[in-house]
Each structure stands twice: as C-alpha cells, then as structure tokens.
Enzyme design. Structure first.
Site, PDB file in Angstrom:
ATOM      1  N   LYS A   1      23.449  31.384  29.836  1.00  0.00           N
ATOM      2  CA  LYS A   1      24.264  31.700  31.010  1.00  0.00           C
ATOM      3  C   LYS A   1      23.941  33.113  31.486  1.00  0.00           C
ATOM      4  CE  LYS A   1      28.964  29.917  31.618  1.00  0.00           C
ATOM      5  NZ  LYS A   1      30.357  30.090  31.167  1.00  0.00           N
TER       6      LYS A   1
HETATM    7  O1  G3P Z   1      33.840  29.584  31.432  1.00  0.00           O
HETATM    8  C1  G3P Z   1      33.906  29.812  32.782  1.00  0.00           C
HETATM    9  C2  G3P Z   1      35.174  29.431  33.485  1.00  0.00           C
HETATM   10  O2  G3P Z   1      35.423  28.052  33.345  1.00  0.00           O
HETATM   11  C3  G3P Z   1      36.345  30.316  33.255  1.00  0.00           C
HETATM   12  O3  G3P Z   1      37.565  29.762  33.667  1.00  0.00           O
HETATM   13  O4  G3P Z   1      40.039  29.706  33.707  1.00  0.00           O
HETATM   14  O5  G3P Z   1      38.859  31.770  32.893  1.00  0.00           O
HETATM   15  O6  G3P Z   1      38.841  31.164  35.286  1.00  0.00           O
HETATM   16  P1  G3P Z   1      38.890  30.664  33.894  1.00  0.00           P
END
Ligand code: G3P
Length: 221
Positions: free
Chosen positions: A83
C-alpha cells in the site's frame, strides 16, 4: 464484488474466515499499531491467515524510502500487496514497484483525479475512502461511482477497492456502483448477516420444530 476485512486483528480474521466469504485483507498503520505485537511477525501471521491478497502499508515519506520499504513488504509473503499513499512520492514509488510486478494498492484516495493517477501507474488496487469523505460533508458514494465510471470507460485494469466503509448500506451501494472489492471493519462485516426478521423467523421455526419433537415423543401424533 469481493469482500475484504479491514483489520489487523487475527481473532476477527479467524471468525469471518469461518463464513467462507473472506476474499482478502486490508491493513493500515493505525490498525497494526492497535495490535501491540512485533510488526514483522504480525504481518507474516496476517498473510498466513488469509487466503487472498493482504495489503500492508508503507510508512516512509520519500519516494526512494517508500520503494525500498515496499520491496521489503512484498517479501513478507506471496500474497502481500504494497500500500502506498496517494502523494507524489507514493505514486512514484508505486510505479516502480508495479513495474517490477509487485501488486500495489494506492490508498488515501479521495477523488476521481487521484484514481486516474493510480490506474496510470499500473496499481492493482485503488482505495477510495468513502466514510472519511462523508465525515467532511462530501459524498463518498458519488466519488466512488465517478471512479467506477471512468475506469469502465477507459478500460483500466486497476481494481476499485471501496474502503472506509462504515455500514451495510455503504457495502450495498459500493456493489451497485460496480466496485471490485469492498473492505470493511469486523463490525460492518458482522452487520451484513443480521436482519431482525431472520432472528424472529428462526426462533419460530425452531420452537415449532421442538414442539413437534416433544409431541412425537409423547405419542400425540
Ligand atoms: O484501511 C483503510 C480504511 O478502510 C480506513 O477506514 O474507517 O479508518 O476511515 P476508516
């Protein structure tokens, strides 16, 4: 649409794995930090636990350093995906990694313009963050739809990985938009299976069944 878990917690992975629908895993530095374990050992364990791609995020900030870290992360396991963040350095390193055949996931993507860049470097995945767009008063789903439409029109091979999903409607709408993957936390994954009418219906079926068994035993029928 494949369903990925967005977690670094092995128990959560094992639980969802039992359902037979886990297509892969995404992690990020915040999720890894929550686990308080040796980072490399933990990353290896995540990759070993999942039968599918596992995104491991770079944390360096310059193109050369991101590239070097990406090479190391790619060595963690054969299913590791590197990533990189949607920054000039991130995509520069991502391009070099992708050119070497290393699967790359461009993360922290919030606009169609950024998604075009991810496709142009030959990334395997682009990760638009829907929930975080919604959090700032933007329309995450609209952005996802735009990206899916552009990718379709341009015939890009990069897969659209809808991320930062906060509830089942995000998952449903991502599927309708044509996303290739939806990654979600354990809490959202477990909500997918829930419906109050399923619980009520099952309770009734089981109580009728048990009543019949009791009556059969007592010779009522
Ligand atoms: O891992 C990336 C993403 O899915 C993060 O989600 O909920 O922290 O905005 P969030």
């Amino acid at each position: 649409m494949k369903l990925f878990l967005d977690t670094a917690n092995l128990e959560e992975i094992r639980e969802i794995k039992k359902w037979g629908v886990l297509g892969g895993l995404t992690s990020n530095p915040t999720l890894i930090a929550r686990e308080h374990s040796d980072i490399e050992t933990h990353m290896k364990a995540l990759c070993a636990e999942v039968d599918g791609p596992v995104s491991l995020e770079t944390t360096e900030e310059t193109a050369d350093a991101i590239y070097e870290q990406g090479l190391q992360l790619a060595q963690v396991a054969s299913n590791a995906v590197v990533k990189v963040a949607m920054t000039p350095d991130g995509i520069s390193a991502g391009k070099r990694l992708a050119d070497q055949g290393i699967p790359v996931n461009v993360t922290l993507t919030f606009s169609p313009a950024q998604a075009i860049l991810a496709a142009e470097i030959g990334a395997t995945y682009v990760s638009p963050f829907l929930g975080r767009l919604d959090d700032v008063g933007a329309d995450g789903m609209y952005v996802l739809r735009e990206i899916c439409e552009i990718y379709e029109m341009q015939g890009y091979d990069t897969l659209v990985l809808a991320a930062s999903l906060r509830h089942p409607m995000h998952v449903i709408e991502a599927a309708k938009a044509g996303a290739d993957v939806a990654t979600m936390p354990y809490s959202v994954f477990t909500q997918l299976v829930k419906h109050p009418l399923t619980d009520v219906g099952l309770e009734k079926f089981l109580s009728d069944w048990n009543k019949l068994q009791k009556e059969l035993k007592e010779g009522v029928h």
